[in-house]
Design a protein around this motif. Sequence first.
Motif, mmCIF file in Angstrom:
data_model
loop_
_atom_site.group_PDB
_atom_site.id
_atom_site.type_symbol
_atom_site.label_atom_id
_atom_site.label_comp_id
_atom_site.label_asym_id
_atom_site.label_seq_id
_atom_site.Cartn_x
_atom_site.Cartn_y
_atom_site.Cartn_z
ATOM 1 N N GLN A 310 -4.607 -23.227 -110.657
ATOM 2 C CA GLN A 310 -5.428 -24.504 -110.476
ATOM 3 C C GLN A 310 -6.359 -24.873 -111.583
ATOM 4 O OE1 GLN A 310 -7.693 -24.208 -106.963
ATOM 5 N NE2 GLN A 310 -5.940 -23.551 -105.749
ATOM 6 N N GLY A 311 -6.885 -23.791 -112.295
ATOM 7 C CA GLY A 311 -7.783 -24.224 -113.419
ATOM 8 C C GLY A 311 -6.994 -24.644 -114.670
ATOM 9 N N LYS A 312 -5.853 -24.216 -114.848
ATOM 10 C CA LYS A 312 -5.159 -24.640 -115.825
ATOM 11 C C LYS A 312 -4.385 -25.869 -115.689
ATOM 12 C CE LYS A 312 -3.090 -20.116 -117.162
ATOM 13 N NZ LYS A 312 -1.884 -19.260 -117.193
ATOM 14 N N LEU A 313 -4.093 -26.244 -114.191
ATOM 15 C CA LEU A 313 -3.809 -27.768 -114.122
ATOM 16 C C LEU A 313 -4.588 -28.504 -114.317
ATOM 17 C CD1 LEU A 313 -1.144 -29.330 -113.072
ATOM 18 C CD2 LEU A 313 -2.029 -28.960 -110.919
ATOM 19 N N ALA A 314 -6.125 -28.272 -113.718
ATOM 20 C CA ALA A 314 -7.154 -29.325 -113.729
ATOM 21 C C ALA A 314 -7.244 -29.653 -115.187
ATOM 22 C CB ALA A 314 -8.171 -28.670 -113.050
ATOM 23 N N GLY A 315 -7.363 -28.632 -116.104
ATOM 24 C CA GLY A 315 -7.361 -28.916 -117.507
ATOM 25 C C GLY A 315 -6.601 -29.671 -118.237
ATOM 26 N N ALA A 316 -5.408 -29.562 -117.585
ATOM 27 C CA ALA A 316 -4.102 -30.293 -118.221
ATOM 28 C C ALA A 316 -4.169 -31.642 -117.712
ATOM 29 C CB ALA A 316 -2.863 -29.566 -117.974
ATOM 30 N N ASN A 317 -4.681 -31.863 -116.724
ATOM 31 C CA ASN A 317 -4.518 -33.205 -115.769
ATOM 32 C C ASN A 317 -5.761 -34.068 -116.486
ATOM 33 O OD1 ASN A 317 -1.984 -33.059 -114.439
ATOM 34 N ND2 ASN A 317 -3.512 -32.541 -112.442
ATOM 35 N N LEU A 318 -6.704 -33.750 -117.073
ATOM 36 C CA LEU A 318 -7.865 -34.450 -117.210
ATOM 37 C C LEU A 318 -7.701 -35.933 -117.761
ATOM 38 C CD1 LEU A 318 -10.079 -31.714 -118.826
ATOM 39 C CD2 LEU A 318 -10.660 -33.167 -116.619
ATOM 40 N N TYR A 319 -6.793 -35.923 -118.765
ATOM 41 C CA TYR A 319 -6.657 -37.078 -119.407
ATOM 42 C C TYR A 319 -5.041 -37.839 -119.449
ATOM 43 C CZ TYR A 319 -11.161 -36.522 -121.435
ATOM 44 O OH TYR A 319 -12.281 -36.333 -121.583
ATOM 45 N N ARG A 320 -4.293 -37.159 -118.238
ATOM 46 C CA ARG A 320 -2.982 -37.605 -117.955
ATOM 47 C C ARG A 320 -3.071 -39.006 -117.648
ATOM 48 N NH1 ARG A 320 -0.082 -31.918 -116.150
ATOM 49 N NH2 ARG A 320 0.765 -31.328 -118.129
ATOM 50 N N SER A 321 -1.926 -39.586 -117.840
ATOM 51 C CA SER A 321 -1.903 -41.034 -116.972
ATOM 52 C C SER A 321 -1.401 -40.821 -115.677
ATOM 53 C CB SER A 321 -1.095 -42.240 -117.948
ATOM 54 O OG SER A 321 -0.079 -41.470 -118.043
ATOM 55 N N ALA A 322 -0.515 -39.655 -115.664
ATOM 56 C CA ALA A 322 -0.203 -39.422 -114.428
ATOM 57 C C ALA A 322 -0.273 -38.146 -113.911
ATOM 58 C CB ALA A 322 1.469 -39.882 -113.999
ATOM 59 N N PRO A 323 -1.266 -37.817 -113.499
ATOM 60 C CA PRO A 323 -1.833 -36.251 -113.289
ATOM 61 C C PRO A 323 -0.755 -35.394 -112.444
ATOM 62 C CG PRO A 323 -3.565 -37.643 -112.798
ATOM 63 C CD PRO A 323 -2.652 -38.786 -112.842
ATOM 64 N N ALA A 324 -0.239 -34.313 -112.783
ATOM 65 C CA ALA A 324 0.784 -33.454 -112.184
ATOM 66 C C ALA A 324 0.128 -32.897 -110.695
ATOM 67 C CB ALA A 324 1.515 -32.480 -113.036
ATOM 68 N N ALA A 325 1.066 -32.691 -109.936
ATOM 69 C CA ALA A 325 0.502 -31.910 -108.568
ATOM 70 C C ALA A 325 0.704 -30.367 -108.849
ATOM 71 C CB ALA A 325 1.391 -32.501 -107.470
ATOM 72 N N LEU A 326 0.046 -29.712 -108.227
ATOM 73 C CA LEU A 326 0.194 -28.377 -107.906
ATOM 74 C C LEU A 326 1.216 -28.118 -107.410
ATOM 75 C CD1 LEU A 326 -1.793 -25.864 -108.524
ATOM 76 C CD2 LEU A 326 -2.558 -25.872 -106.234
ATOM 77 N N ASN A 327 2.436 -27.210 -107.873
ATOM 78 C CA ASN A 327 3.543 -27.022 -107.304
ATOM 79 C C ASN A 327 3.689 -26.064 -106.297
ATOM 80 O OD1 ASN A 327 3.140 -24.957 -108.684
ATOM 81 N ND2 ASN A 327 5.193 -25.099 -110.031
ATOM 82 N N ARG A 328 2.702 -25.134 -105.971
ATOM 83 C CA ARG A 328 2.681 -24.307 -105.028
ATOM 84 C C ARG A 328 1.168 -23.935 -104.326
ATOM 85 N NH1 ARG A 328 6.873 -19.048 -105.062
ATOM 86 N NH2 ARG A 328 8.541 -20.648 -104.878
ATOM 87 N N LEU A 329 0.954 -24.559 -102.947
ATOM 88 C CA LEU A 329 -0.285 -24.398 -102.431
ATOM 89 C C LEU A 329 -0.505 -23.237 -101.718
ATOM 90 C CD1 LEU A 329 -0.186 -27.965 -100.990
ATOM 91 C CD2 LEU A 329 -1.670 -27.028 -102.600
#
Length: 436
Positions: A310-329
């Motif tokens: 989740q940490g990795k994804l949150a950092g990567a999503n910060l400035y994405r125009s289309a933030p990616a979703a977590l693939n496993r919950l």
Amino acid sequence: MVFDGNRPMSDATKPVVVVGGGAAGINAALSCRAYFPEKPVTIVDTEAQIGYYRPLLPQFVVKKINEDKLFFWQPNQDPLLTLKLNQNAASLDREKRLLHLEGGETLAYDRLILAPGGRPFIPPVCYSQSCRLGVFPIRNLTEARAIRRWLPENRNVAILGGGLVGVKTAVQLTLSGFPCVLVEKEAHLLPNLISSRLARPIADHLRNLGVDIRIDSTVEEIRVGELGELKEVRIFGKWVLCDTLLVAIGSTPELGFLADSGLLEDNELVVGPTLQTSDKNVFAAGDAITIKTEDGAKHTPWTWPQAVSQGKLAGANLYRSAPAALNRLSRVNAQNVAGLPLVVLGGESARSCAYSESVHHPQWWREWCQHQDRITGGALVGNISDAGPLHAKIATGEIVPDDIVKPGTRAFPRDTWRHLGQRRQVRLFHVKETGP
Ligand SMILES: Cc1cc2nc3c(=O)[nH]c(=O)nc-3n(C[C@H](O)[C@H](O)[C@H](O)COP(=O)(O)OP(=O)(O)OC[C@H]3O[C@@H](n4cnc5c(N)ncnc54)[C@H](O)[C@@H]3O)c2cc1C
């Protein structure tokens, strides 16, 4: 100021601020630095040192590992990564994008990542009788260092809480020669993760190691010495010699500083699968969050691997125009309980779900939970070779967990077949029970 696609306005002069330097916070900060190298990042944390493996604290307190082995990250020479340690986030002004710290400092942010983790529950009985010495939560490095210094002279240990942290700690203490009482208020160990059927072999295994397990019990009262040091605890009406009480009864998200932020929904920090909060400038990750999916279901997979991804994804999503979703919950919790392997998977446990089934064999035990026609959780003890297929079924929502019910090739060690002669006979070893 720049405007990128459908993302909110970005102010290049202000940093990304991360609250919390645990698994989620550090991975968020590093991922932001990797994806957006021009963005400065500031991590704020209450502790004096960050970047350590929290799951290794039980080994650390008994001196099985030294402090240098605890750290997965050390501050390096990145001039755009600033640490503000020994600092507590106190409140948030989202309109002005300001984070106020307890010491009076205010940090302006462009984007904010909230990763403050959880705060341990400490029941009032632990601090009654003016007890000043000998009671510790098992939660962070500061407490772990104190436990490590305290234990050699105070060897009679009680652990309050028979969840995963309590069980892991009991194993480490017992293997290191400390007399150890493990106290669980529910009717079996790991009550939030597995059924009594799967908990039984684990309890037997711990008893064989020498752990004194008291289920259906709690610490009702404590006695202290003249200096306020712990002397005895009363468990189910009986006084037990105890100079160290370790508290592992769970934690609650550390969200006090967000009380007036408008981000909490029924006291929960709710995010979508892209880890965005209701404020598009604020992301969140780790043990502090509740993830709400489109169908309205809430997920709290509070584990180390989830905090990292989740940490990795949150950092990567910060400035994405289309933030990616977590693939496993779903949660994956794998442990080796002193030689007995255990894996807990998925979001639901035998306790939380409406329907569960289990199968067992003299050397292994398995169960799974169903919600309507979907498999939503499961656990394997002893032989965990089918953890991968079971996890895949949970992730894809498949119904029939054939690989764990029927003796498949992965379910048994190869020579079991030779030993038992033929497949049909193996089936006789299955006792299928319906629960909970
Ligand atoms: C003893 C122990 C053993 C464990 N074993 C396992 C295991 O085997 N497997 C597994 O999957 N999980 C395990 N866990 C759980 C796992 O450690 C957590 O799921 C994971 O650490 C969560 O990471 P996080 O970054 O969300 O939170 P944390 O690691 O709790 O980090 C949060 C950070 O935020 C800081 N913080 C909080 N509030 C503020 C504030 N207001 N201002 C500034 N800073 C703040 C805290 O000081 C902390 O450093 C274990 C936990 C413990 C305690």
